[in-house]
Design an enzyme around this catalytic site. Structure first.
Site, PDB file in Angstrom:
ATOM      1  N   GLU A   1       0.819  -1.233   0.000  1.00  0.00           N
ATOM      2  CA  GLU A   1       0.000   0.000   0.000  1.00  0.00           C
ATOM      3  C   GLU A   1       0.847   1.275   0.000  1.00  0.00           C
ATOM      4  O   GLU A   1       0.659   2.157   0.830  1.00  0.00           O
ATOM      5  CB  GLU A   1      -0.982  -0.048   1.182  1.00  0.00           C
ATOM      6  CG  GLU A   1      -1.881  -1.270   1.110  1.00  0.00           C
ATOM      7  CD  GLU A   1      -2.792  -1.465   2.321  1.00  0.00           C
ATOM      8  OE1 GLU A   1      -2.776  -0.635   3.233  1.00  0.00           O
ATOM      9  OE2 GLU A   1      -3.533  -2.470   2.329  1.00  0.00           O
TER      10      GLU A   1
ATOM     11  N   GLU B   1      -6.084 -10.681  -1.539  1.00  0.00           N
ATOM     12  CA  GLU B   1      -6.927 -10.473  -0.344  1.00  0.00           C
ATOM     13  C   GLU B   1      -8.408 -10.405  -0.712  1.00  0.00           C
ATOM     14  O   GLU B   1      -9.153  -9.566  -0.188  1.00  0.00           O
ATOM     15  CB  GLU B   1      -6.520  -9.171   0.383  1.00  0.00           C
ATOM     16  CG  GLU B   1      -5.060  -9.116   0.776  1.00  0.00           C
ATOM     17  CD  GLU B   1      -4.677  -7.845   1.550  1.00  0.00           C
ATOM     18  OE1 GLU B   1      -5.561  -7.120   2.037  1.00  0.00           O
ATOM     19  OE2 GLU B   1      -3.457  -7.601   1.665  1.00  0.00           O
TER      20      GLU B   1
ATOM     21  N   ASN C   1       2.278  -5.045  -3.161  1.00  0.00           N
ATOM     22  CA  ASN C   1       0.859  -5.366  -2.970  1.00  0.00           C
ATOM     23  C   ASN C   1       0.081  -4.073  -2.732  1.00  0.00           C
ATOM     24  O   ASN C   1       0.566  -3.167  -2.050  1.00  0.00           O
ATOM     25  CB  ASN C   1       0.759  -6.276  -1.732  1.00  0.00           C
ATOM     26  CG  ASN C   1      -0.577  -6.950  -1.537  1.00  0.00           C
ATOM     27  OD1 ASN C   1      -1.122  -7.522  -2.476  1.00  0.00           O
ATOM     28  ND2 ASN C   1      -1.095  -6.905  -0.317  1.00  0.00           N
TER      29      ASN C   1
ATOM     30  N   HIS D   1     -10.341  -6.087  -2.538  1.00  0.00           N
ATOM     31  CA  HIS D   1     -11.406  -5.892  -1.543  1.00  0.00           C
ATOM     32  C   HIS D   1     -12.543  -5.180  -2.276  1.00  0.00           C
ATOM     33  O   HIS D   1     -12.440  -3.986  -2.587  1.00  0.00           O
ATOM     34  CB  HIS D   1     -10.909  -5.041  -0.374  1.00  0.00           C
ATOM     35  CG  HIS D   1      -9.874  -5.742   0.454  1.00  0.00           C
ATOM     36  ND1 HIS D   1     -10.175  -6.850   1.222  1.00  0.00           N
ATOM     37  CD2 HIS D   1      -8.552  -5.516   0.629  1.00  0.00           C
ATOM     38  CE1 HIS D   1      -9.072  -7.262   1.844  1.00  0.00           C
ATOM     39  NE2 HIS D   1      -8.076  -6.478   1.493  1.00  0.00           N
TER      40      HIS D   1
ATOM     41  N   ASP E   1     -12.137 -10.232  -1.018  1.00  0.00           N
ATOM     42  CA  ASP E   1     -13.436 -10.388  -0.368  1.00  0.00           C
ATOM     43  C   ASP E   1     -14.404  -9.481  -1.109  1.00  0.00           C
ATOM     44  O   ASP E   1     -13.998  -8.510  -1.748  1.00  0.00           O
ATOM     45  CB  ASP E   1     -13.425 -10.153   1.151  1.00  0.00           C
ATOM     46  CG  ASP E   1     -12.752  -8.883   1.610  1.00  0.00           C
ATOM     47  OD1 ASP E   1     -12.700  -7.896   0.847  1.00  0.00           O
ATOM     48  OD2 ASP E   1     -12.297  -8.871   2.771  1.00  0.00           O
TER      49      ASP E   1
HETATM   50  O1  9MR Z   1      -7.627  -8.301   8.190  1.00  0.00           O
HETATM   51  C1  9MR Z   1      -6.723  -7.466   8.887  1.00  0.00           C
HETATM   52  C2  9MR Z   1      -7.363  -6.997  10.182  1.00  0.00           C
HETATM   53  O2  9MR Z   1      -7.537  -8.078  11.069  1.00  0.00           O
HETATM   54  C3  9MR Z   1      -6.507  -5.924  10.817  1.00  0.00           C
HETATM   55  O3  9MR Z   1      -7.175  -5.398  11.955  1.00  0.00           O
HETATM   56  C4  9MR Z   1      -6.231  -4.839   9.802  1.00  0.00           C
HETATM   57  C5  9MR Z   1      -5.383  -3.742  10.395  1.00  0.00           C
HETATM   58  O4  9MR Z   1      -5.019  -2.798   9.451  1.00  0.00           O
HETATM   59  O5  9MR Z   1      -5.585  -5.384   8.678  1.00  0.00           O
HETATM   60  C6  9MR Z   1      -6.385  -6.286   8.002  1.00  0.00           C
HETATM   61  O6  9MR Z   1      -5.746  -6.758   6.841  1.00  0.00           O
HETATM   62  C7  9MR Z   1      -5.405  -5.770   5.862  1.00  0.00           C
HETATM   63  C8  9MR Z   1      -4.175  -6.253   5.148  1.00  0.00           C
HETATM   64  O7  9MR Z   1      -3.155  -6.529   6.056  1.00  0.00           O
HETATM   65  C9  9MR Z   1      -3.703  -5.242   4.115  1.00  0.00           C
HETATM   66  N1  9MR Z   1      -4.756  -4.887   3.209  1.00  0.00           N
HETATM   67  C10 9MR Z   1      -6.034  -4.499   3.806  1.00  0.00           C
HETATM   68  C11 9MR Z   1      -6.481  -5.581   4.798  1.00  0.00           C
HETATM   69  C12 9MR Z   1      -7.858  -5.217   5.371  1.00  0.00           C
HETATM   70  O8  9MR Z   1      -7.763  -4.052   6.128  1.00  0.00           O
END
Ligand code: 9MR
Length: 352
Positions: A167, A272, A208, A244, A274
Protein backbone atom coordinates in the site's frame (compact mmCIF):
# COMPACT_ATOMS: atom_id res chain seq x y z
CA UNK A 1 -12.53 6.89 -3.19
CA UNK A 2 -16.26 6.45 -3.68
CA UNK A 3 -17.84 4.54 -6.50
CA UNK A 4 -21.21 5.01 -8.07
CA UNK A 5 -23.11 1.88 -7.23
CA UNK A 6 -23.96 -0.04 -10.34
CA UNK A 7 -27.59 -1.09 -10.57
CA UNK A 8 -27.97 -4.62 -9.40
CA UNK A 9 -29.52 -6.99 -11.90
CA UNK A 10 -32.99 -7.86 -10.75
CA UNK A 11 -32.18 -11.44 -11.36
CA UNK A 12 -32.81 -14.64 -9.62
CA UNK A 13 -31.03 -17.78 -10.58
CA UNK A 14 -31.37 -19.20 -14.06
CA UNK A 15 -33.80 -22.06 -14.28
CA UNK A 16 -32.43 -25.30 -15.71
CA UNK A 17 -34.09 -26.42 -18.95
CA UNK A 18 -36.87 -28.98 -18.52
CA UNK A 19 -35.66 -32.51 -19.07
CA UNK A 20 -36.25 -34.04 -22.50
CA UNK A 21 -39.44 -36.16 -22.26
CA UNK A 22 -38.06 -38.59 -24.86
CA UNK A 23 -35.05 -39.49 -22.71
CA UNK A 24 -35.32 -43.06 -21.40
CA UNK A 25 -35.71 -43.18 -17.66
CA UNK A 26 -32.88 -45.58 -16.91
CA UNK A 27 -30.82 -44.76 -13.86
CA UNK A 28 -27.26 -44.01 -14.95
CA UNK A 29 -24.49 -45.56 -12.88
CA UNK A 30 -22.46 -42.38 -13.17
CA UNK A 31 -23.80 -38.87 -13.12
CA UNK A 32 -24.47 -37.50 -16.60
CA UNK A 33 -23.53 -34.00 -15.56
CA UNK A 34 -20.44 -32.92 -13.70
CA UNK A 35 -21.07 -32.37 -10.04
CA UNK A 36 -20.90 -28.62 -9.38
CA UNK A 37 -18.16 -28.95 -6.82
CA UNK A 38 -15.30 -31.35 -7.47
CA UNK A 39 -13.71 -33.18 -4.58
CA UNK A 40 -10.32 -31.93 -3.50
CA UNK A 41 -11.49 -28.45 -2.76
CA UNK A 42 -10.82 -25.09 -4.32
CA UNK A 43 -7.05 -25.49 -4.29
CA UNK A 44 -7.13 -28.69 -6.33
CA UNK A 45 -9.32 -27.02 -8.92
CA UNK A 46 -7.00 -24.01 -9.14
CA UNK A 47 -3.98 -26.28 -9.54
CA UNK A 48 -5.78 -28.18 -12.29
CA UNK A 49 -5.84 -24.84 -14.12
CA UNK A 50 -2.05 -24.62 -13.89
CA UNK A 51 -1.99 -22.19 -10.96
CA UNK A 52 0.03 -22.47 -7.77
CA UNK A 53 -2.72 -22.22 -5.18
CA UNK A 54 -6.10 -21.08 -4.00
CA UNK A 55 -5.44 -19.61 -0.56
CA UNK A 56 -6.92 -17.91 2.45
CA UNK A 57 -5.84 -15.60 5.28
CA UNK A 58 -5.71 -16.93 8.80
CA UNK A 59 -3.82 -16.79 12.07
CA UNK A 60 -3.89 -18.80 15.32
CA UNK A 61 -6.98 -16.85 16.44
CA UNK A 62 -8.99 -18.26 13.53
CA UNK A 63 -7.41 -21.63 12.66
CA UNK A 64 -7.57 -22.42 16.39
CA UNK A 65 -11.24 -23.10 15.69
CA UNK A 66 -11.43 -26.71 14.54
CA UNK A 67 -14.08 -26.01 11.91
CA UNK A 68 -11.92 -23.30 10.36
CA UNK A 69 -8.87 -25.58 10.48
CA UNK A 70 -10.69 -28.41 8.73
CA UNK A 71 -11.99 -26.11 6.01
CA UNK A 72 -8.46 -24.82 5.41
CA UNK A 73 -7.11 -28.37 5.25
CA UNK A 74 -9.77 -29.40 2.74
CA UNK A 75 -10.06 -26.35 0.54
CA UNK A 76 -7.02 -24.11 0.55
CA UNK A 77 -3.43 -24.63 -0.59
CA UNK A 78 -1.85 -21.45 0.75
CA UNK A 79 -2.23 -19.37 3.88
CA UNK A 80 -1.45 -15.71 4.45
CA UNK A 81 -0.90 -14.59 8.05
CA UNK A 82 -3.68 -12.05 8.48
CA UNK A 83 -1.79 -10.10 11.16
CA UNK A 84 0.95 -12.17 12.78
CA UNK A 85 3.89 -11.18 10.55
CA UNK A 86 3.16 -7.44 10.54
CA UNK A 87 5.63 -5.01 12.09
CA UNK A 88 3.56 -4.32 15.22
CA UNK A 89 3.31 -8.06 15.87
CA UNK A 90 6.95 -8.95 15.19
CA UNK A 91 9.00 -5.93 16.37
CA UNK A 92 6.81 -3.76 18.56
CA UNK A 93 9.88 -2.32 20.23
CA UNK A 94 13.17 -1.82 18.51
CA UNK A 95 15.29 -4.92 18.17
CA UNK A 96 12.94 -7.00 20.32
CA UNK A 97 11.31 -9.59 18.12
CA UNK A 98 8.27 -11.73 18.88
CA UNK A 99 7.35 -14.62 16.60
CA UNK A 100 4.78 -16.45 18.73
CA UNK A 101 1.80 -16.23 16.38
CA UNK A 102 3.92 -16.15 13.24
CA UNK A 103 5.68 -19.38 14.24
CA UNK A 104 2.32 -20.99 15.03
CA UNK A 105 1.00 -19.99 11.61
CA UNK A 106 4.10 -21.35 9.87
CA UNK A 107 3.88 -24.60 11.84
CA UNK A 108 0.21 -24.99 10.94
CA UNK A 109 1.00 -24.39 7.27
CA UNK A 110 3.98 -26.70 7.04
CA UNK A 111 2.30 -29.46 9.06
CA UNK A 112 -0.64 -29.35 6.66
CA UNK A 113 1.37 -28.97 3.45
CA UNK A 114 0.23 -25.42 2.71
CA UNK A 115 2.21 -22.72 0.95
CA UNK A 116 2.67 -19.43 2.81
CA UNK A 117 2.29 -15.87 1.50
CA UNK A 118 4.34 -13.78 3.91
CA UNK A 119 2.54 -10.53 4.74
CA UNK A 120 3.97 -7.92 5.08
CA UNK A 121 7.45 -6.48 5.69
CA UNK A 122 7.17 -2.72 5.11
CA UNK A 123 3.76 -1.08 5.54
CA UNK A 124 2.67 2.28 6.95
CA UNK A 125 -0.14 0.65 8.96
CA UNK A 126 0.18 -1.55 12.04
CA UNK A 127 3.55 0.16 12.31
CA UNK A 128 4.88 0.81 15.84
CA UNK A 129 5.33 4.41 16.91
CA UNK A 130 9.06 3.97 17.37
CA UNK A 131 9.38 3.49 13.60
CA UNK A 132 7.01 6.32 12.64
CA UNK A 133 8.98 8.67 14.88
CA UNK A 134 12.37 8.07 13.25
CA UNK A 135 13.64 11.24 11.59
CA UNK A 136 16.95 10.23 10.06
CA UNK A 137 17.19 8.59 6.63
CA UNK A 138 20.24 6.53 7.50
CA UNK A 139 18.70 5.32 10.76
CA UNK A 140 15.48 4.34 8.98
CA UNK A 141 17.47 2.47 6.32
CA UNK A 142 19.22 0.43 9.03
CA UNK A 143 15.91 -0.21 10.77
CA UNK A 144 14.23 -1.45 7.57
CA UNK A 145 17.21 -3.65 6.74
CA UNK A 146 17.31 -5.17 10.19
CA UNK A 147 13.55 -5.75 10.34
CA UNK A 148 13.43 -7.39 6.92
CA UNK A 149 16.57 -9.47 7.55
CA UNK A 150 15.20 -10.73 10.86
CA UNK A 151 11.59 -11.45 9.86
CA UNK A 152 12.24 -12.81 6.36
CA UNK A 153 15.37 -14.54 7.65
CA UNK A 154 13.49 -16.41 10.35
CA UNK A 155 11.24 -18.09 7.80
CA UNK A 156 13.86 -18.48 5.07
CA UNK A 157 12.96 -21.29 2.70
CA UNK A 158 9.40 -21.58 4.02
CA UNK A 159 7.73 -18.62 2.34
CA UNK A 160 6.35 -18.90 -1.19
CA UNK A 161 5.62 -15.20 -1.73
CA UNK A 162 6.52 -12.21 0.43
CA UNK A 163 4.49 -9.01 0.27
CA UNK A 164 7.64 -6.93 0.70
CA UNK A 165 5.97 -3.54 0.54
CA UNK A 166 2.27 -2.90 0.98
CA UNK A 167 0.00 0.00 0.00
CA UNK A 168 2.62 2.56 -1.02
CA UNK A 169 0.18 4.66 -3.05
CA UNK A 170 -2.58 7.12 -2.31
CA UNK A 171 -5.73 6.84 -4.39
CA UNK A 172 -4.56 9.62 -6.75
CA UNK A 173 -1.37 7.73 -7.58
CA UNK A 174 1.00 9.84 -5.49
CA UNK A 175 3.17 8.10 -2.95
CA UNK A 176 1.63 7.73 0.47
CA UNK A 177 3.07 10.15 3.01
CA UNK A 178 4.56 7.44 5.23
CA UNK A 179 7.71 7.79 7.29
CA UNK A 180 9.35 5.57 4.68
CA UNK A 181 8.55 7.85 1.74
CA UNK A 182 9.13 11.07 3.67
CA UNK A 183 12.67 10.15 4.66
CA UNK A 184 13.81 7.95 1.80
CA UNK A 185 11.61 8.72 -1.19
CA UNK A 186 10.92 5.86 -3.56
CA UNK A 187 14.27 4.29 -2.61
CA UNK A 188 12.68 2.73 0.49
CA UNK A 189 11.11 0.20 -1.87
CA UNK A 190 14.49 -0.73 -3.37
CA UNK A 191 15.98 -1.05 0.11
CA UNK A 192 13.19 -3.36 1.28
CA UNK A 193 13.29 -5.62 -1.79
CA UNK A 194 17.08 -5.96 -1.71
CA UNK A 195 16.97 -6.83 1.97
CA UNK A 196 14.23 -9.42 1.38
CA UNK A 197 16.18 -10.99 -1.49
CA UNK A 198 19.26 -11.28 0.71
CA UNK A 199 17.25 -12.80 3.57
CA UNK A 200 15.25 -15.37 1.57
CA UNK A 201 16.57 -15.70 -1.98
CA UNK A 202 13.98 -18.27 -3.08
CA UNK A 203 10.84 -16.43 -2.00
CA UNK A 204 8.99 -14.60 -4.77
CA UNK A 205 8.95 -10.94 -3.85
CA UNK A 206 5.76 -8.92 -4.31
CA UNK A 207 4.49 -5.38 -4.14
CA UNK A 208 0.86 -5.37 -2.97
CA UNK A 209 -1.94 -2.79 -3.00
CA UNK A 210 -5.71 -2.24 -3.03
CA UNK A 211 -7.99 -0.38 -5.43
CA UNK A 212 -6.10 -1.69 -8.43
CA UNK A 213 -9.50 -2.95 -9.56
CA UNK A 214 -10.39 -0.25 -12.04
CA UNK A 215 -8.56 1.95 -14.55
CA UNK A 216 -7.14 5.20 -13.23
CA UNK A 217 -4.34 6.98 -11.44
CA UNK A 218 -3.56 4.35 -8.85
CA UNK A 219 -3.03 1.38 -11.14
CA UNK A 220 -1.19 3.63 -13.61
CA UNK A 221 1.17 4.70 -10.83
CA UNK A 222 1.73 1.07 -9.86
CA UNK A 223 2.54 0.06 -13.43
CA UNK A 224 4.97 3.00 -13.82
CA UNK A 225 6.68 2.16 -10.55
CA UNK A 226 7.09 -1.48 -11.58
CA UNK A 227 8.80 -0.29 -14.76
CA UNK A 228 11.22 1.86 -12.76
CA UNK A 229 11.95 -0.92 -10.26
CA UNK A 230 12.70 -3.33 -13.09
CA UNK A 231 14.92 -0.82 -14.86
CA UNK A 232 16.89 -0.30 -11.65
CA UNK A 233 17.35 -4.05 -11.26
CA UNK A 234 15.31 -4.27 -8.06
CA UNK A 235 14.58 -7.97 -7.36
CA UNK A 236 10.80 -7.91 -7.74
CA UNK A 237 8.84 -10.94 -8.97
CA UNK A 238 5.20 -10.11 -8.59
CA UNK A 239 2.41 -7.65 -8.02
CA UNK A 240 -0.47 -8.39 -5.69
CA UNK A 241 -3.88 -6.89 -6.24
CA UNK A 242 -5.84 -7.19 -3.03
CA UNK A 243 -9.37 -7.11 -4.51
CA UNK A 244 -11.41 -5.89 -1.54
CA UNK A 245 -14.60 -5.43 -3.51
CA UNK A 246 -18.29 -4.61 -3.13
CA UNK A 247 -20.92 -6.90 -4.62
CA UNK A 248 -22.32 -5.39 -7.78
CA UNK A 249 -19.83 -2.53 -7.83
CA UNK A 250 -17.13 -2.11 -10.50
CA UNK A 251 -16.47 -5.85 -10.64
CA UNK A 252 -16.51 -6.00 -14.42
CA UNK A 253 -13.51 -3.69 -14.63
CA UNK A 254 -11.29 -6.09 -12.67
CA UNK A 255 -10.29 -8.57 -15.43
CA UNK A 256 -8.77 -5.85 -17.62
CA UNK A 257 -6.76 -4.55 -14.66
CA UNK A 258 -5.38 -8.03 -13.96
CA UNK A 259 -4.29 -8.19 -17.60
CA UNK A 260 -2.73 -4.71 -17.33
CA UNK A 261 -0.72 -5.78 -14.29
CA UNK A 262 0.32 -8.98 -16.09
CA UNK A 263 1.53 -6.89 -19.03
CA UNK A 264 4.29 -5.52 -16.78
CA UNK A 265 5.88 -8.96 -17.09
CA UNK A 266 5.62 -9.64 -13.36
CA UNK A 267 3.62 -12.47 -11.87
CA UNK A 268 0.22 -11.36 -10.59
CA UNK A 269 -1.66 -12.67 -7.56
CA UNK A 270 -5.08 -11.84 -6.22
CA UNK A 271 -4.03 -11.48 -2.61
CA UNK A 272 -6.93 -10.47 -0.34
CA UNK A 273 -10.20 -11.12 -2.13
CA UNK A 274 -13.44 -10.39 -0.37
CA UNK A 275 -16.69 -9.10 -1.82
CA UNK A 276 -18.74 -7.40 0.84
CA UNK A 277 -22.48 -6.91 0.66
CA UNK A 278 -24.26 -3.74 1.71
CA UNK A 279 -26.77 -4.59 4.43
CA UNK A 280 -29.42 -5.88 4.43
CA UNK A 281 -28.02 -9.05 2.89
CA UNK A 282 -30.66 -10.48 0.55
CA UNK A 283 -30.70 -13.61 -1.55
CA UNK A 284 -30.44 -11.42 -4.66
CA UNK A 285 -27.29 -9.83 -3.30
CA UNK A 286 -25.82 -13.21 -2.36
CA UNK A 287 -26.48 -14.27 -5.96
CA UNK A 288 -24.81 -11.09 -7.20
CA UNK A 289 -21.84 -11.82 -4.94
CA UNK A 290 -21.60 -15.34 -6.35
CA UNK A 291 -21.52 -13.96 -9.88
CA UNK A 292 -18.85 -11.46 -8.84
CA UNK A 293 -16.63 -14.11 -7.27
CA UNK A 294 -16.81 -16.08 -10.51
CA UNK A 295 -15.80 -13.00 -12.51
CA UNK A 296 -12.75 -12.40 -10.35
CA UNK A 297 -11.58 -16.00 -10.13
CA UNK A 298 -12.12 -16.61 -13.83
CA UNK A 299 -10.06 -13.51 -14.62
CA UNK A 300 -7.11 -15.07 -12.80
CA UNK A 301 -7.69 -18.46 -14.41
CA UNK A 302 -7.74 -16.84 -17.85
CA UNK A 303 -4.59 -14.73 -17.32
CA UNK A 304 -1.44 -16.85 -17.70
CA UNK A 305 0.66 -14.60 -15.47
CA UNK A 306 -1.88 -14.79 -12.64
CA UNK A 307 -0.40 -17.44 -10.38
CA UNK A 308 -2.95 -17.74 -7.61
CA UNK A 309 -5.83 -16.27 -5.65
CA UNK A 310 -6.29 -15.76 -1.92
CA UNK A 311 -9.54 -14.91 -0.14
CA UNK A 312 -9.16 -12.74 2.96
CA UNK A 313 -10.51 -15.18 5.51
CA UNK A 314 -12.54 -18.36 5.68
CA UNK A 315 -15.97 -17.54 7.04
CA UNK A 316 -18.18 -14.48 7.37
CA UNK A 317 -17.88 -14.97 11.11
CA UNK A 318 -14.28 -13.69 11.05
CA UNK A 319 -13.74 -10.80 8.68
CA UNK A 320 -12.21 -7.37 9.05
CA UNK A 321 -15.30 -6.06 7.23
CA UNK A 322 -17.51 -6.35 10.34
CA UNK A 323 -15.56 -3.76 12.30
CA UNK A 324 -14.29 -1.59 9.44
CA UNK A 325 -17.48 -1.35 7.38
CA UNK A 326 -20.39 -1.99 9.78
CA UNK A 327 -22.85 -1.16 7.00
CA UNK A 328 -21.53 -4.17 5.04
CA UNK A 329 -21.51 -7.89 5.75
CA UNK A 330 -20.97 -11.42 4.46
CA UNK A 331 -17.88 -10.97 2.25
CA UNK A 332 -16.47 -14.50 2.13
CA UNK A 333 -17.14 -17.99 0.72
CA UNK A 334 -18.41 -19.64 3.93
CA UNK A 335 -21.22 -18.24 6.08
CA UNK A 336 -21.32 -17.53 9.82
CA UNK A 337 -21.98 -21.22 10.45
CA UNK A 338 -19.10 -22.38 8.22
CA UNK A 339 -21.49 -23.56 5.49
CA UNK A 340 -20.60 -23.09 1.83
CA UNK A 341 -22.35 -20.11 0.26
CA UNK A 342 -23.50 -19.63 -3.32
CA UNK A 343 -20.24 -17.71 -3.74
CA UNK A 344 -18.30 -20.88 -2.92
CA UNK A 345 -20.05 -22.89 -5.62
CA UNK A 346 -19.67 -20.11 -8.11
CA UNK A 347 -15.97 -19.60 -7.36
CA UNK A 348 -15.46 -23.34 -7.68
CA UNK A 349 -17.33 -23.52 -10.98
CA UNK A 350 -15.25 -20.64 -12.33
CA UNK A 351 -12.29 -23.05 -12.19
CA UNK A 352 -14.03 -25.78 -14.25
O1 9MR B 1 -7.63 -8.30 8.19
C1 9MR B 1 -6.72 -7.47 8.89
C2 9MR B 1 -7.36 -7.00 10.18
O2 9MR B 1 -7.54 -8.08 11.07
C3 9MR B 1 -6.51 -5.92 10.82
O3 9MR B 1 -7.17 -5.40 11.96
C4 9MR B 1 -6.23 -4.84 9.80
C5 9MR B 1 -5.38 -3.74 10.39
O4 9MR B 1 -5.02 -2.80 9.45
O5 9MR B 1 -5.58 -5.38 8.68
C6 9MR B 1 -6.38 -6.29 8.00
O6 9MR B 1 -5.75 -6.76 6.84
C7 9MR B 1 -5.40 -5.77 5.86
C8 9MR B 1 -4.17 -6.25 5.15
O7 9MR B 1 -3.16 -6.53 6.06
C9 9MR B 1 -3.70 -5.24 4.11
N1 9MR B 1 -4.76 -4.89 3.21
C10 9MR B 1 -6.03 -4.50 3.81
C11 9MR B 1 -6.48 -5.58 4.80
C12 9MR B 1 -7.86 -5.22 5.37
O8 9MR B 1 -7.76 -4.05 6.13
Amino acid sequence: MFFATRCLPGGGETTPPPSDPTTPTTTPTTPTTASPVATGGLDAKMKAKGKRYFGTATDPGTFGNSQVASIIRAEFGSVTPENSMKWDATESSRGSFNFGNADALVNFATTNGKLIRGHTLVWHSQLPGWVSNINSASELTTVIQNHVATVAGRFKGKIDHWDVVNEVFEENGTFRNSVFYRLLGEQFIDIAFKAAKAADPNAKLYINDYNLDYAGSKINAMISLIGRLKSRGVPIDGVGTQAHLIAGNSINSVPAQIRALAATGLDVALTEIDIRIRKPVTSALLTQQATDYATIIKACVDTPKCVGATVWGVSDRNSWVDSTFPEFDAPLLFDDNYAKKAAYTSASNAMN
